[in-house]
Design a protein around this motif. Structure first.
Motif, PDB file in Angstrom:
ATOM      1  N   THR A  74     -23.481 -23.759   8.912  1.00 40.92           N
ATOM      2  CA  THR A  74     -23.621 -22.321   8.770  1.00 40.92           C
ATOM      3  C   THR A  74     -23.104 -21.630   7.736  1.00 40.92           C
ATOM      4  OG1 THR A  74     -22.156 -21.545  10.208  1.00 40.92           O
ATOM      5  CG2 THR A  74     -24.534 -22.133  11.187  1.00 40.92           C
ATOM      6  N   PHE A  75     -23.641 -20.831   6.826  1.00 42.11           N
ATOM      7  CA  PHE A  75     -22.938 -20.309   5.860  1.00 42.11           C
ATOM      8  C   PHE A  75     -22.136 -19.181   6.206  1.00 42.11           C
ATOM      9  CE2 PHE A  75     -23.571 -16.458   3.010  1.00 42.11           C
ATOM     10  CZ  PHE A  75     -22.379 -16.626   2.071  1.00 42.11           C
ATOM     11  N   LYS A 124     -18.748 -16.285   5.201  1.00 39.79           N
ATOM     12  CA  LYS A 124     -18.009 -15.832   3.763  1.00 39.79           C
ATOM     13  C   LYS A 124     -16.662 -15.169   4.617  1.00 39.79           C
ATOM     14  CE  LYS A 124     -19.884 -11.270   3.886  1.00 39.79           C
ATOM     15  NZ  LYS A 124     -19.482 -10.027   3.015  1.00 39.79           N
ATOM     16  N   PRO A 135     -17.389 -18.127  -0.405  1.00 38.90           N
ATOM     17  CA  PRO A 135     -18.498 -18.872   0.431  1.00 38.90           C
ATOM     18  C   PRO A 135     -17.935 -20.390   1.162  1.00 38.90           C
ATOM     19  CG  PRO A 135     -18.948 -19.351  -1.848  1.00 38.90           C
ATOM     20  CD  PRO A 135     -17.732 -18.476  -2.020  1.00 38.90           C
ATOM     21  N   LEU A 153     -19.132 -23.460   4.033  1.00 40.32           N
ATOM     22  CA  LEU A 153     -19.979 -23.829   5.140  1.00 40.32           C
ATOM     23  C   LEU A 153     -19.214 -24.446   6.170  1.00 40.32           C
ATOM     24  CD1 LEU A 153     -22.881 -26.538   4.342  1.00 40.32           C
ATOM     25  CD2 LEU A 153     -20.819 -27.446   6.042  1.00 40.32           C
ATOM     26  N   LEU A 165     -17.545 -23.798  -1.017  1.00 35.18           N
ATOM     27  CA  LEU A 165     -18.637 -24.122  -1.731  1.00 35.18           C
ATOM     28  C   LEU A 165     -18.500 -23.862  -3.187  1.00 35.18           C
ATOM     29  CD1 LEU A 165     -21.369 -22.916   0.818  1.00 35.18           C
ATOM     30  CD2 LEU A 165     -20.835 -25.326   0.396  1.00 35.18           C
ATOM     31  N   LEU A 190     -25.236 -15.887  -0.121  1.00 36.48           N
ATOM     32  CA  LEU A 190     -24.818 -16.943  -0.972  1.00 36.48           C
ATOM     33  C   LEU A 190     -25.974 -16.860  -2.141  1.00 36.48           C
ATOM     34  CD1 LEU A 190     -23.185 -19.298  -1.145  1.00 36.48           C
ATOM     35  CD2 LEU A 190     -24.854 -20.440  -0.032  1.00 36.48           C
ATOM     36  N   ILE A 250     -27.422 -23.929   6.792  1.00 37.36           N
ATOM     37  CA  ILE A 250     -27.538 -24.611   5.203  1.00 37.36           C
ATOM     38  C   ILE A 250     -27.317 -26.147   5.346  1.00 37.36           C
ATOM     39  CG2 ILE A 250     -27.311 -22.331   4.211  1.00 37.36           C
ATOM     40  CD1 ILE A 250     -24.320 -23.174   3.676  1.00 37.36           C
ATOM     41  N   ILE A 280     -27.870 -26.859  -2.499  1.00 37.50           N
ATOM     42  CA  ILE A 280     -27.754 -26.105  -1.350  1.00 37.50           C
ATOM     43  C   ILE A 280     -29.083 -25.665  -0.878  1.00 37.50           C
ATOM     44  CG2 ILE A 280     -26.743 -24.426   0.049  1.00 37.50           C
ATOM     45  CD1 ILE A 280     -24.069 -24.584  -1.588  1.00 37.50           C
ATOM     46  N   SER A 328     -31.347 -23.604   2.357  1.00 35.51           N
ATOM     47  CA  SER A 328     -31.424 -22.783   3.760  1.00 35.51           C
ATOM     48  C   SER A 328     -32.356 -23.561   4.488  1.00 35.51           C
ATOM     49  CB  SER A 328     -32.010 -21.416   3.356  1.00 35.51           C
ATOM     50  OG  SER A 328     -32.128 -20.777   4.736  1.00 35.51           O
TER      51      SER A 328
END
Length: 143
Positions: free
Chosen positions: A62-63, A65, A70, A72, A82, A93, A108, A139, A141
């Motif tokens: 999952t993304f 922050k 950013p 992963l 990232l 992102l 992602i 990358i 989604s």
């Protein structure tokens, strides 16, 4: 329909042998008939795929922050910075030169290589740090 497939396979085997492209998996019988394990074009594609697969790996998670950086986060809890991607004003992102990818919490897939920074490197990412990181070619989604 069955005879059509058989004749196409024989024609392919004869064509491969005639052009001198004897590859591994080709065998000549005592009767002079040739059989092919795979068509020549699929063998070539396999070699190309194997070379590109060794260079890149797929990372799923999952993304998220942290500190404006950013990450992963995999299902096992591993966090990868990232590199080369940015956080937009809405917290999403983005690619470096624009192009929306995902909102925080979205699943992602990052295609690239995992790398490590030396412990002496300073970054703005203080909560989770920038080591290890993913040098991603792309990358996507998964949502």
């Amino acid at each position: 329909m069955r005879t059509s497939r058989t004749s196409k396979a024989r024609a392919m085997a004869v064509a491969v042998v005639a052009t001198g492209l004897l590859a591994g998996g080709m065998a000549a019988g005592a009767s002079g008939a040739f059989t092919a394990a795979k068509p020549a074009h699929s063998t070539t594609d396999t070699v190309v795929s194997a070379g590109s697969a060794a260079a890149q790996k797929k990372f799923y998670g999952t993304f998220q922050k942290r500190d404006g950086c950013p990450y992963l986060v995999t299902s096992g809890g591993a966090r990868y910075y990232l590199e080369g991607y940015t956080i937009g004003g809405n917290g999403a992102l983005y690619k470096k030169r624009g192009g929306f990818i995902a909102y925080p919490g979205w699943r992602i897939q990052a295609n690239g290589t995992k790398k490590y920074r030396s412990p002496n490197t300073t970054t703005l990412c203080t909560t989770w740090g920038a080591s290890p990181y993913i040098k991603a070619k792309s990358i996507y989604s998964l949502r």
